[in-house]
Design a protein around this motif. Structure first.
Motif, short mmCIF file in Angstrom:
data_model
loop_
_atom_site.label_atom_id
_atom_site.label_comp_id
_atom_site.label_asym_id
_atom_site.label_seq_id
_atom_site.Cartn_x
_atom_site.Cartn_y
_atom_site.Cartn_z
N GLY A 16 0.62 -1.19 0.18
CA GLY A 16 -0.13 -0.25 0.51
C GLY A 16 0.74 1.50 0.16
N ASP B 54 -5.29 0.75 1.69
CA ASP B 54 -6.05 0.45 0.50
C ASP B 54 -4.45 -0.06 -0.85
OD1 ASP B 54 -7.09 0.81 -2.31
OD2 ASP B 54 -8.04 2.85 -1.55
N LYS C 265 -5.11 -0.83 -3.73
CA LYS C 265 -5.70 -0.22 -5.32
C LYS C 265 -4.66 -0.27 -6.98
CE LYS C 265 -8.17 4.52 -4.27
NZ LYS C 265 -8.56 5.17 -3.75
#
Length: 366
Positions: A166, A265, A267
């Motif tokens: 992350g 996160d 992503k």
């Protein structure tokens, strides 16, 4: 009839026998007298370099003023791999995978491991968390001149791997998670316990590495020569290296860090991800693979094994090494008497016909 009056052939045979006897007696006399003119036995061979006893642990001074301890083993020009061991392991935990060291070296993999807060040589600081580990690890990699790195995280190393991914997704070339605890989903049951109560639950096992590293009697790791004693030595190092005498505080601190939800996160992570799970695992159950998949972007490659529990990272370390080296489209099998790394579809056919078994033939011969 005297020998000198014998017919030609008989006389010749007697002379030959006499000559052979004299030769034998002469030889016995030479060796018995220590005659240096005789040929000595072949020269014994002694190696010119040392064999490794496992990775050295190095110290790196960080900008924060902290000292990071790390191991770095393998060809320095090889493909760098960051090894993040399970909870309660030191910077030398990667040594527990050296039962396939020849394969790792043949694949050109370089294993780097950074020690976590309070274990082994590293002083305990209750103010530090997973983000500090990620920061320290990136600084160690910088000092080693390593930019992009593949990551293999085992068990309790999972939350730290997620933190790193992350924080610096662009530096992760591949992420491999073996029986790895996810920092997502339901919190572990112990999260509601006080620090003192949790300390009571772990105190006895970390005092005795034989309990901390106890695998079931049917675990495949039992067939690896020296594995159990190497694990016990690792446990002793983790909890006693600095004379801390198995203080449970670092272990309690780390386990409480696992309670943080939600995890980072991910992503922005744009790298291949591999998940490995044992269907018999009760420590990090197979359902956690789905938890990881829900948190990860893209589609992860999932490998699950019916023959493994929470030892999947060792039982199938051969496959993990092949995946780390960039051959994820191949499967390690034992076919006949030899280990093969076959294209996945070919391996599947051989396995389905009972002509092969998963993993190196070492598992059958152990």
């Amino acid at each position: 009839m005297s020998p000198v009056s014998m017919p030609g052939p008989t006389r010749t045979a007697v002379i030959a026998i006499g000559a052979a006897t004299l030769t034998l007696l002469g030889a016995l006399t030479v060796y018995g007298s220590g005659d240096v003119s005789a040929s000595p036995p072949p020269e014994p061979k002694v190696q010119d370099t040392f064999d490794s006893l496992g990775p050295d642990v190095h110290a790196a001074k960080l900008k924060s003023g902290r000292t990071a301890h790390y191991s770095d083993t393998g060809n320095k020009d090889g493909k760098p791999v960051l090894f993040i061991g399970g909870t309660g392991t030191s910077a030398r935990a990667a040594h527990m995978t050296d039962f396939f060291r020849s394969t790792r070296e043949d694949l050109g993999l370089r294993l780097i491991s950074v020690e976590r807060n309070g274990f082994g040589d590293t002083e305990f600081d209750k103010k530090l968390g997973k983000a500090d580990f990620a920061s320290d690890t990136l600084e160690v990699l910088d000092q080693l001149g390593v930019d992009d790195v593949s990551v293999i995280a085992i068990s309790g190393g999972g939350p730290y791997a997620a933190e790193l991914a992350g924080r610096a997704p662009g530096r992760i070339s591949a992420l491999h998670l073996a029986a790895a605890l996810p920092p997502y989903g339901t919190k572990p049951a112990y999260c509601s316990m006080s620090d003192d109560a949790l300390a009571d639950t772990v105190r006895d096992s970390i005092r005795d590495p034989r309990k901390w590293w106890a695998f079931p009697d049917d675990s495949p790791v039992k067939t690896i020569p020296g594995f159990a004693d190497t694990a016990y030595e690792e446990g002793a190092r983790t909890y006693n290296q600095r004379g801390q005498q198995a203080d449970p505080a670092p272990q309690v601190h780390e386990q409480k860090l696992y309670c943080g939800r939600p995890g980072p996160d991910l992503k922005k992570l744009d790298a291949p991800v591999y998940l490995y799970g044992g269907k018999k695992d009760t420590t990090v159950p197979p359902a956690t693979l789905t938890t990881w998949q829900q948190a990860l972007p893209g589609k992860a490659k999932v490998r699950t094994y019916a023959d493994s529990g929470h030892d999947v990272q060792y039982r199938h370390w051969d496959q993990i090494l092949v995946d780390l080296a960039g051959h994820g489209e191949r499967t390690v099998v034992c076919r006949g008497k030899h280990t093969r790394v076959l294209p996945a579809d070919e391996a599947d056919r051989a396995l389905a016909k009972g002509k092969a078994t998963l993993g190196s033939c070492a598992w059958k011969n152990g």
